[in-house]
Design an enzyme around this catalytic site. Structure first.
Site, PDB file in Angstrom:
ATOM      1  CG  ASP A  80      37.902  28.060  41.646  1.00  0.00           C
ATOM      2  OD1 ASP A  80      37.410  28.975  40.959  1.00  0.00           O
ATOM      3  OD2 ASP A  80      39.109  27.787  41.646  1.00  0.00           O
ATOM      4  CB  THR A 134      39.544  37.296  42.425  1.00  0.00           C
ATOM      5  OG1 THR A 134      40.373  36.286  41.853  1.00  0.00           O
ATOM      6  CG2 THR A 134      40.052  37.676  43.800  1.00  0.00           C
ATOM      7  CG  ASP A 135      38.939  33.232  38.750  1.00  0.00           C
ATOM      8  OD1 ASP A 135      39.821  34.111  38.711  1.00  0.00           O
ATOM      9  OD2 ASP A 135      39.202  32.020  38.812  1.00  0.00           O
ATOM     10  CD  GLN A 169      35.156  43.875  21.420  1.00  0.00           C
ATOM     11  OE1 GLN A 169      36.372  43.979  21.272  1.00  0.00           O
ATOM     12  NE2 GLN A 169      34.391  43.276  20.532  1.00  0.00           N
ATOM     13  CB  THR A 208      42.505  32.515  46.025  1.00  0.00           C
ATOM     14  OG1 THR A 208      42.394  32.045  44.692  1.00  0.00           O
ATOM     15  CG2 THR A 208      43.957  32.491  46.428  1.00  0.00           C
TER      16      THR A 208
HETATM   17  N1  ASP Z   1      39.916  30.623  41.036  1.00  0.00           N
HETATM   18  C1  ASP Z   1      39.806  31.431  42.234  1.00  0.00           C
HETATM   19  C2  ASP Z   1      38.347  31.758  42.452  1.00  0.00           C
HETATM   20  O1  ASP Z   1      37.820  32.600  41.787  1.00  0.00           O
HETATM   21  C3  ASP Z   1      40.614  32.671  42.073  1.00  0.00           C
HETATM   22  C4  ASP Z   1      40.613  33.588  43.280  1.00  0.00           C
HETATM   23  O2  ASP Z   1      39.883  33.466  44.219  1.00  0.00           O
HETATM   24  O3  ASP Z   1      41.416  34.554  43.239  1.00  0.00           O
HETATM   25  O4  ASP Z   1      37.722  31.143  43.283  1.00  0.00           O
END
Ligand code: ASP
Length: 350
Positions: free
Chosen positions: A62, A94-95, A283, A18
């Site tokens: 991504d 972030t994912d 978990q 992102t």
């Molecule tokens: N879908 C994005 C990624 O992981 C989400 C992000 O960067 O926050 O590339």
């Protein structure tokens, strides 16, 4: 004559995410864009008193598309530039950031320079972006020295908003909060506020002075099995008989507990007899597996399931990929899963 101290040199590795995305005008969805766009949005970077170079994934991705071949690409980029730079900043979505951070911690053996991973929740071109602050802070962390002149951070870490955390202790905990990453079982390496306050007791130190060794083969024949009430024996058997599977991270309840009926323990024991390595990971987001607490956890231990103690799911699955990637037998993998390799778990007595 006063000797000039050489300027600190940082390499940015832009993988996508992102932070560098822009909106596609036709579809209105966010798509990764190139590094020039990203850096043009951070004019403050010129105020930093060190040299910054960059390399980027072509095309940037991504991070939902990240796989072990991308981790190898990052690890090799660090290896090829290791002597020329004092620190590395990886810009990443972030994912799957916590998976990449965990994987790199195993792949980069004898690391004694900072590898700081960051990204953002809002693209860097947005007015309220968190990307600018995260990038600038990550660069400052990568350049930080101790009073004796050595790198402050000598490990893979995630810098996000107010936290600097060990890479293999990190988890993404929010899809929309700026504080998106936490280390639930290990202290932060630094608290980021008005000042960056490092916790020197928590930072890793490699005193071996051995050269960096990169392990870039990760074996993907591993999987998660997540327990839930109502799971059927046929689902369990089907998953445990996945063709080619070598390792399973079993995501159990609470302190490492599972159903105790034969429908569950039987297939688990049979899979272990066939040579599948099974690691017990809770978990819960916080706390550890303690197989001696309840009979339901103890049954798993008796069947040969290994305790993952307080390891995160992200570190557990990437540790298995790394160990099998080194060509180890299942017995060797079981042995090393019980050891703390690079700060990923605290061993209790369970
Ligand atoms: N879908 C994005 C990624 O992981 C989400 C992000 O960067 O926050 O590339």
């Amino acid at each position: 004559m006063v000797k000039d101290t050489p300027r600190t040199r940082i390499l940015i590795i832009y993988t996508g995410g992102t932070i560098g995305m822009i909106e596609n005008p036709e579809t209105r969805v966010l798509q990764p864009f190139d590094f020039t766009h990203l850096i043009d949005n951070v004019p403050k970077i010129k105020m930093l008193n060190f040299d910054i170079d960059n390399i980027q994934f072509d095309p940037p991705i991504d991070s939902s598309n990240m796989d072990p071949s991308h981790w190898s690409e990052i690890a090799r980029a660090i290896e090829n530039n290791y002597d020329a730079y004092d620190g590395f900043v990886i810009l990443h979505g972030t994912d799957t950031m916590a998976y990449t951070a965990s994987a790199l911690s195993f792949m980069l053996e004898n690391l004694n320079k900072p590898v700081i991973i960051t990204g953002s929740q809002l693209p860097i071109g947005e007015v309220r972006t968190d990307g600018e602050e995260n990038l600038i802070t990550a660069l400052q962390v990568a350049a930080e020295r101790t009073s004796s002149g050595e790198a402050m951070v000598q490990e893979v870490a995630i810098l996000f908003e107010n936290h600097l955390i060990r890479g293999n202790r990190s988890s993404k905990v929010s899809a929309d909060n700026f504080n998106a990453f936490l280390s639930n079982n290990y202290p932060d390496l630094a608290r980021v506020g008005l000042d960056i306050i490092y916790d020197e007791d928590s930072l890793a130190r490699d005193s071996s002075n051995r050269p960096l060794m990169v392990h870039d083969v990760m074996d993907p024949n591993v999987m998660f099995i997540v327990l839930h009430p109502g799971m059927t024996s046929s689902t369990l058997e089907y998953l445990l008989n996945t063709p080619g599977i070598k390792g399973v991270v079993l995501k159990t309840y609470g302190a490492g507990n599972s159903p105790s009926g034969e429908w569950f323990t039987g297939p688990i024991a049979k899979a272990i007899e066939r040579g599948v390595v099974i690691l017990n990971v809770t978990q819960c987001v916080n706390g550890a597996v303690n197989s001696s607490l309840y009979d339901t956890g103890n049954t798993l231990a008796r069947a040969g399931v290994i305790s993952g103690h307080d390891i995160t799911s992200e570190a557990a699955i990437t540790k298995m990929m790394y160990l099998f990637g080194k060509g180890m037998s299942n017995k060797q993998v079981e042995k090393y899963l019980q050891r703390n390799i690079c700060g990923e778990m605290t061993i209790n007595k369970s």
